[in-house]
Design a protein around this motif. Structure first.
Motif, PDB file in Angstrom:
ATOM      1  N   LEU A  72      34.849  30.144 -34.295  1.00 15.22           N
ATOM      2  CA  LEU A  72      34.923  28.877 -33.575  1.00 15.22           C
ATOM      3  C   LEU A  72      33.901  28.915 -32.450  1.00 15.22           C
ATOM      4  CD1 LEU A  72      36.391  26.142 -32.978  1.00 15.22           C
ATOM      5  CD2 LEU A  72      37.857  27.434 -31.404  1.00 15.22           C
ATOM      6  N   ILE A  73      32.939  27.993 -32.502  1.00  6.96           N
ATOM      7  CA  ILE A  73      31.965  27.867 -31.420  1.00  6.96           C
ATOM      8  C   ILE A  73      32.453  26.771 -30.483  1.00  6.96           C
ATOM      9  CG2 ILE A  73      29.596  27.288 -30.791  1.00  6.96           C
ATOM     10  CD1 ILE A  73      28.707  28.275 -33.518  1.00  6.96           C
ATOM     11  N   TYR A 125      24.224  17.504 -28.407  1.00  2.58           N
ATOM     12  CA  TYR A 125      24.010  18.886 -28.839  1.00  2.58           C
ATOM     13  C   TYR A 125      25.074  19.310 -29.843  1.00  2.58           C
ATOM     14  CZ  TYR A 125      22.579  23.780 -28.540  1.00  2.58           C
ATOM     15  OH  TYR A 125      22.115  25.035 -28.843  1.00  2.58           O
ATOM     16  N   SER A 126      26.325  18.899 -29.606  1.00  6.13           N
ATOM     17  CA  SER A 126      27.409  19.296 -30.509  1.00  6.13           C
ATOM     18  C   SER A 126      27.223  18.691 -31.896  1.00  6.13           C
ATOM     19  CB  SER A 126      28.767  18.884 -29.933  1.00  6.13           C
ATOM     20  OG  SER A 126      28.895  17.473 -29.875  1.00  6.13           O
ATOM     21  N   ILE A 127      26.693  17.472 -31.966  1.00  7.24           N
ATOM     22  CA  ILE A 127      26.453  16.840 -33.269  1.00  7.24           C
ATOM     23  C   ILE A 127      25.373  17.601 -34.032  1.00  7.24           C
ATOM     24  CG2 ILE A 127      25.522  14.771 -34.376  1.00  7.24           C
ATOM     25  CD1 ILE A 127      27.073  13.133 -32.290  1.00  7.24           C
ATOM     26  N   ASP A 128      24.300  17.969 -33.360  1.00  2.44           N
ATOM     27  CA  ASP A 128      23.255  18.767 -34.007  1.00  2.44           C
ATOM     28  C   ASP A 128      23.817  20.098 -34.504  1.00  2.44           C
ATOM     29  OD1 ASP A 128      21.400  16.793 -33.497  1.00  2.44           O
ATOM     30  OD2 ASP A 128      20.598  17.751 -31.691  1.00  2.44           O
ATOM     31  N   LEU A 129      24.646  20.724 -33.676  1.00  4.79           N
ATOM     32  CA  LEU A 129      25.226  22.021 -34.034  1.00  4.79           C
ATOM     33  C   LEU A 129      26.196  21.870 -35.211  1.00  4.79           C
ATOM     34  CD1 LEU A 129      24.947  24.905 -32.864  1.00  4.79           C
ATOM     35  CD2 LEU A 129      27.067  24.496 -31.601  1.00  4.79           C
ATOM     36  N   ALA A 130      26.992  20.808 -35.187  1.00  3.31           N
ATOM     37  CA  ALA A 130      27.948  20.583 -36.270  1.00  3.31           C
ATOM     38  C   ALA A 130      27.228  20.336 -37.590  1.00  3.31           C
ATOM     39  CB  ALA A 130      28.844  19.395 -35.922  1.00  3.31           C
ATOM     40  N   GLU A 131      26.138  19.585 -37.547  1.00  4.95           N
ATOM     41  CA  GLU A 131      25.377  19.341 -38.778  1.00  4.95           C
ATOM     42  C   GLU A 131      24.762  20.637 -39.305  1.00  4.95           C
ATOM     43  OE1 GLU A 131      24.074  14.667 -38.402  1.00  4.95           O
ATOM     44  OE2 GLU A 131      22.751  16.183 -37.519  1.00  4.95           O
ATOM     45  N   LYS A 132      24.344  21.496 -38.401  1.00  5.74           N
ATOM     46  CA  LYS A 132      23.778  22.782 -38.809  1.00  5.74           C
ATOM     47  C   LYS A 132      24.788  23.606 -39.597  1.00  5.74           C
ATOM     48  CE  LYS A 132      22.052  27.138 -36.853  1.00  5.74           C
ATOM     49  NZ  LYS A 132      21.701  27.860 -35.591  1.00  5.74           N
ATOM     50  N   TYR A 133      26.058  23.579 -39.156  1.00  5.68           N
ATOM     51  CA  TYR A 133      27.085  24.401 -39.803  1.00  5.68           C
ATOM     52  C   TYR A 133      27.959  23.613 -40.775  1.00  5.68           C
ATOM     53  CZ  TYR A 133      25.942  28.089 -36.464  1.00  5.68           C
ATOM     54  OH  TYR A 133      25.282  29.066 -35.743  1.00  5.68           O
ATOM     55  N   ALA A 134      27.608  22.351 -41.032  1.00  4.02           N
ATOM     56  CA  ALA A 134      28.426  21.492 -41.900  1.00  4.02           C
ATOM     57  C   ALA A 134      29.880  21.492 -41.428  1.00  4.02           C
ATOM     58  CB  ALA A 134      28.333  21.951 -43.357  1.00  4.02           C
ATOM     59  N   SER A 135      30.039  21.353 -40.134  1.00  5.89           N
ATOM     60  CA  SER A 135      31.362  21.404 -39.495  1.00  5.89           C
ATOM     61  C   SER A 135      31.720  20.048 -38.905  1.00  5.89           C
ATOM     62  CB  SER A 135      31.359  22.445 -38.365  1.00  5.89           C
ATOM     63  OG  SER A 135      32.497  22.315 -37.530  1.00  5.89           O
ATOM     64  N   PRO A 136      33.003  19.699 -38.905  1.00  4.46           N
ATOM     65  CA  PRO A 136      33.413  18.577 -38.061  1.00  4.46           C
ATOM     66  C   PRO A 136      33.366  19.007 -36.601  1.00  4.46           C
ATOM     67  CG  PRO A 136      35.334  19.656 -38.981  1.00  4.46           C
ATOM     68  CD  PRO A 136      34.132  20.340 -39.576  1.00  4.46           C
ATOM     69  N   ILE A 137      33.588  18.068 -35.692  1.00  2.00           N
ATOM     70  CA  ILE A 137      33.673  18.387 -34.268  1.00  2.00           C
ATOM     71  C   ILE A 137      35.116  18.208 -33.814  1.00  2.00           C
ATOM     72  CG2 ILE A 137      33.000  17.682 -31.928  1.00  2.00           C
ATOM     73  CD1 ILE A 137      30.269  16.917 -33.066  1.00  2.00           C
ATOM     74  N   ASP A 195      41.004  27.403 -43.676  1.00  3.02           N
ATOM     75  CA  ASP A 195      41.601  27.583 -45.005  1.00  3.02           C
ATOM     76  C   ASP A 195      40.933  26.691 -46.048  1.00  3.02           C
ATOM     77  OD1 ASP A 195      43.355  29.463 -44.013  1.00  3.02           O
ATOM     78  OD2 ASP A 195      45.045  28.075 -43.810  1.00  3.02           O
ATOM     79  N   ASP A 196      40.414  25.548 -45.602  1.00  7.28           N
ATOM     80  CA  ASP A 196      39.732  24.623 -46.521  1.00  7.28           C
ATOM     81  C   ASP A 196      38.328  25.095 -46.898  1.00  7.28           C
ATOM     82  OD1 ASP A 196      41.917  22.982 -46.560  1.00  7.28           O
ATOM     83  OD2 ASP A 196      41.098  21.509 -45.122  1.00  7.28           O
ATOM     84  N   GLY A 197      37.865  26.161 -46.269  1.00  6.85           N
ATOM     85  CA  GLY A 197      36.575  26.718 -46.668  1.00  6.85           C
ATOM     86  C   GLY A 197      35.510  26.785 -45.594  1.00  6.85           C
ATOM     87  N   HIS A 198      35.750  26.213 -44.431  1.00  2.00           N
ATOM     88  CA  HIS A 198      34.758  26.318 -43.349  1.00  2.00           C
ATOM     89  C   HIS A 198      34.693  27.753 -42.827  1.00  2.00           C
ATOM     90  CE1 HIS A 198      33.911  22.023 -42.828  1.00  2.00           C
ATOM     91  NE2 HIS A 198      35.182  21.810 -43.073  1.00  2.00           N
ATOM     92  N   GLU A 199      33.495  28.204 -42.533  1.00  2.00           N
ATOM     93  CA  GLU A 199      33.332  29.526 -41.932  1.00  2.00           C
ATOM     94  C   GLU A 199      33.060  29.441 -40.439  1.00  2.00           C
ATOM     95  OE1 GLU A 199      30.425  31.821 -43.975  1.00  2.00           O
ATOM     96  OE2 GLU A 199      31.587  31.949 -45.832  1.00  2.00           O
ATOM     97  N   THR A 200      32.398  28.353 -40.017  1.00  2.00           N
ATOM     98  CA  THR A 200      32.096  28.143 -38.604  1.00  2.00           C
ATOM     99  C   THR A 200      32.517  26.733 -38.224  1.00  2.00           C
ATOM    100  OG1 THR A 200      30.190  29.638 -38.699  1.00  2.00           O
ATOM    101  CG2 THR A 200      30.292  28.113 -36.835  1.00  2.00           C
ATOM    102  N   LEU A 201      33.228  26.611 -37.132  1.00  5.25           N
ATOM    103  CA  LEU A 201      33.676  25.310 -36.640  1.00  5.25           C
ATOM    104  C   LEU A 201      33.134  25.086 -35.236  1.00  5.25           C
ATOM    105  CD1 LEU A 201      37.413  25.350 -37.802  1.00  5.25           C
ATOM    106  CD2 LEU A 201      35.545  23.998 -38.797  1.00  5.25           C
ATOM    107  N   VAL A 202      32.947  23.816 -34.900  1.00  2.17           N
ATOM    108  CA  VAL A 202      32.403  23.456 -33.590  1.00  2.17           C
ATOM    109  C   VAL A 202      33.443  22.677 -32.798  1.00  2.17           C
ATOM    110  CG1 VAL A 202      30.619  22.133 -32.365  1.00  2.17           C
ATOM    111  CG2 VAL A 202      30.039  23.388 -34.449  1.00  2.17           C
ATOM    112  N   MET A 203      33.725  23.159 -31.601  1.00  2.00           N
ATOM    113  CA  MET A 203      34.593  22.456 -30.650  1.00  2.00           C
ATOM    114  C   MET A 203      33.741  22.077 -29.452  1.00  2.00           C
ATOM    115  SD  MET A 203      38.077  23.811 -28.745  1.00  2.00           S
ATOM    116  CE  MET A 203      39.170  23.267 -30.052  1.00  2.00           C
TER     117      MET A 203
END
Length: 287
Positions: free
Chosen positions: A6-7, A20-32, A91-99
Motif C-alpha cells: 500500500l503506497i 500526483y495520485s492519479i498518475d501513480l494509480a495509473e502506473k500501478y493500475a490501482s484505484p485510489i 485478494d482481487d489481484g492487485h499487488e500495489t494500491l494507492v491511498m
C-alpha cells in the motif's frame, strides 16, 4: 503477505496530491483509496476540493462523496472499512494500491490501528460542538485539562474536533479519554510505503490562496448556504465553511471571509506538516 504493498501519498492541503495520485494509480493500475475526512461527504464538494469529474473518470476512487453529511462517521469506522477494502482489492489481484489524503488521524488509523474507544454519543457531541462554536475551543480545552490532564498534554489541542471527542468520552464514560489508549500497533497483512509531497512554503501558500479564490468563483457561498441547517455538525467545523457561515451571519464581508479562509488554510497546512514531522517512515519528495 509478500507482494502486497500500500503506497500512501500524503502532504499538506493544496500541495498537489490529487494529480500526483492519479498518475501513480495509473502506473500501478490501482484505484485510489481516499483518506480525507471531509471529501467523503457528498454535500461538501467545493470547499473540500474533491477531484473533478474528469479526474474521477480517469481512476476509480473510494471514499469520495459516499456518505451523507448527517451520518456519524469516525476514524475508527474508516479504519475498519478501509482495511477491509484494501484486503479485498489485494485478494482481487492487485499487488500495489494507492491511498491519498491529508487526514493524518485517518492515515494513522490505517497504518497502526486505533484503540477501542466507546462509540460516539451524537447528542452530547452536538452540544459540545455548539459550545465550541459559541464559546470557542479554549473553554473546552480548560474543561479537558481538569478532567484529563494527560490528554490535554498529548493531543493536538488546537484541533477543536479532537478536543470535542476527548471531552465527549470523558463526560460519557466518567473515565479519562487517555485511559482508553493502549498505543498497541495492529499488524497488517501488507507492507506500507509513505510518500510525503512538499513544496517551498511561499509556493504552497500561493497555491492555497489561489485555490480559495477559485472556490468562491465555483460557488462556495451557495454550497455553504445549503448547509446552514447542519452548521453545528462536526464535519462543518472546517476551514472554508466556518468562515462563510460567519459571512452569511453578517459578521464579516466576503472579502474578509476569503482572507480568513486563506489564512486559516495556511495554518492548517502548517499543522499537517507538524503532525507528520514525527513520522520517520515518510519519504519526502519536493514537487
Amino acid at each position: 503477505m509478500p507482494g502486497r504493498k500500500l503506497i500512501i501519498l500524503l502532504g499538506p492541503t493544496a500541495v498537489g496530491k490529487t494529480d500526483y495520485s492519479i498518475d501513480l494509480a495509473e502506473k500501478y493500475a490501482s484505484p485510489i483509496i481516499s483518506c480525507d475526512s471531509r471529501q467523503l461527504y457528498r454535500q461538501m464538494s467545493i470547499g473540500t476540493a474533491v477531484p473533478s469529474r474528469q479526474q474521477l473518470e480517469r481512476v476509480k476512487h473510494y471514499f469520495i462523496q459516499d456518505h451523507d453529511i448527517r451520518d456519524v462517521y469516525t476514524a475508527g469506522m474508516y479504519e475498519l472499512e478501509a482495511v477491509a477494502l484494501i484486503e479485498k482489492l489485494f485478494d482481487d489481484g492487485h499487488e500495489t494500491l494507492v491511498m491519498s489524503g491529508g487526514s493524518g488521524f485517518y492515515i494513522d488509523a490505517v497504518c497502526n490501528g486505533l484503540d477501542d474507544f466507546p462509540p460516539a454519543d451524537p447528542e452530547l457531541r452536538a452540544r459540545l460542538t455548539e459550545r465550541w462554536r459559541t464559546e470557542g475551543v479554549e473553554a473546552l480545552r480548560l474543561e479537558l485539562k481538569i478532567l484529563d490532564p494527560e490528554s490535554y498534554r498529548t493531543i493536538d489541542i488546537a484541533n477543536g474536533q479532537r478536543v470535542v471527542r476527548a471531552l465527549e468520552v470523558c463526560l460519557m464514560t466518567g473515565r479519562p479519554f487517555s485511559s482508553f489508549k493502549t498505543n498497541s500497533v495492529k499488524k497488517r497483512s501488507f507492507t506500507i510505503e509513505k510518500i510525503g509531497l512538499t513544496r517551498p512554503r511561499e509556493e504552497l501558500y500561493a497555491r492555497i490562496d489561489r485555490r480559495a479564490e477559485q472556490m468562491l468563483q465555483d460557488g462556495l457561498v451557495e454550497e455553504v448556504r445549503s448547509l446552514l441547517p447542519y452548521r453545528n455538525l462536526p464535519a462543518l467545523q472546517t476551514v472554508g465553511y466556518k468562515e462563510i457561515f460567519s459571512y452569511l451571519d453578517g459578521e464579516t464581508s466576503l472579502e474578509e471571509a476569503l482572507s480568513l479562509i486563506q489564512r486559516n488554510t495556511r495554518r492548517y497546512a502548517k499543522r499537517q506538516m507538524t503532525w507528520w514531522a514525527r513520522d520517520p517512515e515518510i519519504k519526502w519528495m519536493e514537487m
